[in-house]
Design an enzyme around this catalytic site. Structure first.
Site, PDB file in Angstrom:
ATOM      1  N   GLY A  13      -9.459  -1.200 -18.390  1.00 41.09           N
ATOM      2  CA  GLY A  13     -10.576  -2.132 -18.325  1.00 41.09           C
ATOM      3  C   GLY A  13     -10.756  -2.836 -16.994  1.00 41.09           C
ATOM      4  O   GLY A  13     -11.790  -3.479 -16.775  1.00 41.09           O
ATOM      5  N   VAL A  14      -9.778  -2.744 -16.109  1.00 40.47           N
ATOM      6  CA  VAL A  14      -9.907  -3.342 -14.780  1.00 40.47           C
ATOM      7  C   VAL A  14     -10.967  -2.583 -13.997  1.00 40.47           C
ATOM      8  O   VAL A  14     -11.063  -1.358 -14.078  1.00 40.47           O
ATOM      9  CB  VAL A  14      -8.549  -3.305 -14.037  1.00 40.47           C
ATOM     10  CG1 VAL A  14      -8.707  -3.692 -12.570  1.00 40.47           C
ATOM     11  CG2 VAL A  14      -7.553  -4.237 -14.724  1.00 40.47           C
ATOM     12  N   MET A  16     -12.747  -1.514 -10.340  1.00 39.30           N
ATOM     13  CA  MET A  16     -12.358  -1.285  -8.950  1.00 39.30           C
ATOM     14  C   MET A  16     -13.547  -0.744  -8.168  1.00 39.30           C
ATOM     15  O   MET A  16     -14.258   0.133  -8.653  1.00 39.30           O
ATOM     16  CB  MET A  16     -11.204  -0.272  -8.908  1.00 39.30           C
ATOM     17  CG  MET A  16     -10.711   0.070  -7.513  1.00 39.30           C
ATOM     18  SD  MET A  16      -9.266   1.184  -7.550  1.00 39.30           S
ATOM     19  CE  MET A  16     -10.061   2.739  -8.050  1.00 39.30           C
ATOM     20  N   PRO A  17     -13.791  -1.233  -6.955  1.00 32.94           N
ATOM     21  CA  PRO A  17     -14.899  -0.705  -6.151  1.00 32.94           C
ATOM     22  C   PRO A  17     -14.740   0.789  -5.881  1.00 32.94           C
ATOM     23  O   PRO A  17     -13.634   1.302  -5.732  1.00 32.94           O
ATOM     24  CB  PRO A  17     -14.809  -1.513  -4.855  1.00 32.94           C
ATOM     25  CG  PRO A  17     -14.157  -2.800  -5.255  1.00 32.94           C
ATOM     26  CD  PRO A  17     -13.159  -2.398  -6.310  1.00 32.94           C
ATOM     27  N   ALA A  18     -15.872   1.484  -5.795  1.00 30.46           N
ATOM     28  CA  ALA A  18     -15.872   2.932  -5.591  1.00 30.46           C
ATOM     29  C   ALA A  18     -15.649   3.331  -4.136  1.00 30.46           C
ATOM     30  O   ALA A  18     -15.517   4.515  -3.834  1.00 30.46           O
ATOM     31  CB  ALA A  18     -17.194   3.527  -6.078  1.00 30.46           C
ATOM     32  N   LEU A  21     -11.585   0.342   2.251  1.00 27.82           N
ATOM     33  CA  LEU A  21     -11.054   0.595   3.591  1.00 27.82           C
ATOM     34  C   LEU A  21      -9.611   1.038   3.483  1.00 27.82           C
ATOM     35  O   LEU A  21      -8.781   0.353   2.879  1.00 27.82           O
ATOM     36  CB  LEU A  21     -11.126  -0.670   4.450  1.00 27.82           C
ATOM     37  CG  LEU A  21     -10.521  -0.526   5.863  1.00 27.82           C
ATOM     38  CD1 LEU A  21     -11.443   0.289   6.760  1.00 27.82           C
ATOM     39  CD2 LEU A  21     -10.244  -1.901   6.491  1.00 27.82           C
ATOM     40  N   GLY A  22      -9.287   2.182   4.087  1.00 24.99           N
ATOM     41  CA  GLY A  22      -7.907   2.613   4.213  1.00 24.99           C
ATOM     42  C   GLY A  22      -7.353   2.194   5.559  1.00 24.99           C
ATOM     43  O   GLY A  22      -8.086   2.160   6.560  1.00 24.99           O
ATOM     44  N   ASP A  47      -6.900  -0.732   0.945  1.00 26.32           N
ATOM     45  CA  ASP A  47      -5.754   0.093   0.538  1.00 26.32           C
ATOM     46  C   ASP A  47      -4.726   0.144   1.659  1.00 26.32           C
ATOM     47  O   ASP A  47      -5.026   0.542   2.783  1.00 26.32           O
ATOM     48  CB  ASP A  47      -6.223   1.520   0.234  1.00 26.32           C
ATOM     49  CG  ASP A  47      -5.060   2.463  -0.049  1.00 26.32           C
ATOM     50  OD1 ASP A  47      -4.665   2.553  -1.226  1.00 26.32           O
ATOM     51  OD2 ASP A  47      -4.556   3.099   0.897  1.00 26.32           O
ATOM     52  N   TYR A  52       3.049   1.953   5.734  1.00 30.29           N
ATOM     53  CA  TYR A  52       2.113   1.833   6.845  1.00 30.29           C
ATOM     54  C   TYR A  52       2.521   0.759   7.846  1.00 30.29           C
ATOM     55  O   TYR A  52       2.010   0.735   8.971  1.00 30.29           O
ATOM     56  CB  TYR A  52       0.700   1.515   6.348  1.00 30.29           C
ATOM     57  CG  TYR A  52       0.101   2.542   5.424  1.00 30.29           C
ATOM     58  CD1 TYR A  52       0.656   3.814   5.264  1.00 30.29           C
ATOM     59  CD2 TYR A  52      -1.043   2.246   4.688  1.00 30.29           C
ATOM     60  CE1 TYR A  52       0.101   4.741   4.404  1.00 30.29           C
ATOM     61  CE2 TYR A  52      -1.613   3.168   3.828  1.00 30.29           C
ATOM     62  CZ  TYR A  52      -1.034   4.412   3.682  1.00 30.29           C
ATOM     63  OH  TYR A  52      -1.599   5.313   2.824  1.00 30.29           O
ATOM     64  N   LYS A  77       1.540   0.447  -1.968  1.00 34.99           N
ATOM     65  CA  LYS A  77       2.294   1.562  -2.529  1.00 34.99           C
ATOM     66  C   LYS A  77       3.791   1.418  -2.264  1.00 34.99           C
ATOM     67  O   LYS A  77       4.202   0.897  -1.216  1.00 34.99           O
ATOM     68  CB  LYS A  77       1.811   2.890  -1.920  1.00 34.99           C
ATOM     69  CG  LYS A  77       0.310   3.072  -1.945  1.00 34.99           C
ATOM     70  CD  LYS A  77      -0.100   4.361  -1.269  1.00 34.99           C
ATOM     71  CE  LYS A  77      -1.596   4.383  -1.014  1.00 34.99           C
ATOM     72  NZ  LYS A  77      -1.988   3.558   0.140  1.00 34.99           N
ATOM     73  N   HIS A 110       4.070   6.267  -4.071  1.00 35.95           N
ATOM     74  CA  HIS A 110       3.432   6.965  -2.956  1.00 35.95           C
ATOM     75  C   HIS A 110       3.489   8.489  -3.072  1.00 35.95           C
ATOM     76  O   HIS A 110       2.568   9.184  -2.637  1.00 35.95           O
ATOM     77  CB  HIS A 110       4.077   6.515  -1.633  1.00 35.95           C
ATOM     78  CG  HIS A 110       3.132   6.513  -0.481  1.00 35.95           C
ATOM     79  ND1 HIS A 110       3.127   5.531   0.484  1.00 35.95           N
ATOM     80  CD2 HIS A 110       2.153   7.376  -0.124  1.00 35.95           C
ATOM     81  CE1 HIS A 110       2.193   5.791   1.382  1.00 35.95           C
ATOM     82  NE2 HIS A 110       1.585   6.914   1.028  1.00 35.95           N
TER      83      HIS A 110
END
Length: 293
Positions: A13-14, A16-18, A21-22, A47, A52, A77, A110
């Protein structure tokens, strides 16, 4: 300001935008400005990952944006060196501290580790605990094939909300996407424009640059859009969540400028036909705990 991106509903049900930005391969110095620029341009999903090395800067960028925390969807991650139940819980605490957040929106493993499946399962069970404790709103995985997912789901309770994988026109993973849909898992695309093909490759000679495909450049000319925008719109037409990486302000703005047009079913199918079956990134079946050390 562009956007906002439409929202996709996860299996718990959460929403999340489609598009997000990675920040993979974004240096810490570049990350703060990239995040603030993206948020100014309408992005509401960021993300990152422990591996990273820029979680702290992502948190800084979010804090500087002035946007309410509940309006930003943040993903990070777990890295391989922290696999295992207790190590996962400690790593999550470290990531949350670096991000400067009290709660995470989505926490992902990951990579699958076929040679250490028990360890992968232990990490996912730790993620299930974090979910039950309310410290994260959704959990999932990255780079899992249908076989990896089936093995994981057989030994855990919570079906992953998201499977983040390499996915672009030259490697569109239709069988994996179909598996994810059947099990209520949302597929999220890393390297959605095919950037991995410009700095990687599998050595087969089949890897191409999607931005140079005549099918895509022709559509770009038709719609007055860039090839990257055509590809990202293709991702949206498939109900995928794309996370293109950029640190250049004009590219960040361009990437979210895809919600004022649509592709026809015929055009989507034409891009689908560009699939070569050749991945540009690592093969998940060959990943071990020390693969990237």
């Amino acid at each position: 300001m562009n956007g906002p991106a439409p929202l996709l509903t996860l299996n718990n049900g959460v929403r999340m935008p489609a598009l997000g930005l990675g920040v993979c391969q974004s240096t810490p110095d570049e990350t703060v400005s990239a995040v603030t620029t993206a948020i100014e341009d309408g992005y509401r999903l960021i993300d990152t990952a422990a591996a990273y090395g820029n979680e702290k800067e992502v948190g800084e960028g979010i804090a500087r944006s002035g946007i309410d925390r509940e309006d930003i969807f943040v993903i990070t991650k777990l890295w391989l060196t922290d696999y295992g139940h207790d190590a996962t819980l400690r790593a999550f605490d470290t990531s949350l501290t670096k991000l400067g957040l009290d709660q995470l929106d989505l926490y992902l493993l990951h990579w699958p580790v076929p040679s250490a499946h028990d360890t992968t399962v232990a990490s996912y069970r730790a993620a299930e605990k974090l979910l039950a404790d309310g410290r994260v709103r959704a959990i999932g995985v990255c780079n899992h094939t249908p076989g990896h997912l089936a093995e994981l789901m057989a030994r855990t309770e919570v079906v992953p909300a998201v499977n983040q994988v390499e996915l672009h026109p030259n490697f569109s993973q239709p069988e994996l996407r179909a598996f994810d849909v059947r099990h209520g898992i949302l597929t999220q695309s890393w390297s959605p424009i095919g950037g991995v093909n410009r700095y990687g490759g599998d050595g087969t000679g089949k890897v191409r640059d999607p931005l140079q495909e005549p099918t895509i450049t022709g559509m770009a000319e038709k719609y007055g859009k860039s090839p990257a925008q055509i590809i990202l719109r293709w991702q949206v037409e498939h109900d995928l969540c794309a996370i293109p990486k950029s640190v250049r302000p004009h590219r960040i703005a361009e990437n979210i400028g895809i919600f004022d047009f649509s592709l026809t079913p015929h055009e989507v199918a034409a891009i689908d036909a560009l699939d070569t079956g050749a991945r540009g990134g690592p093969d998940p079946d060959r990943v071990a705990l020390d693969t990237f050390s």
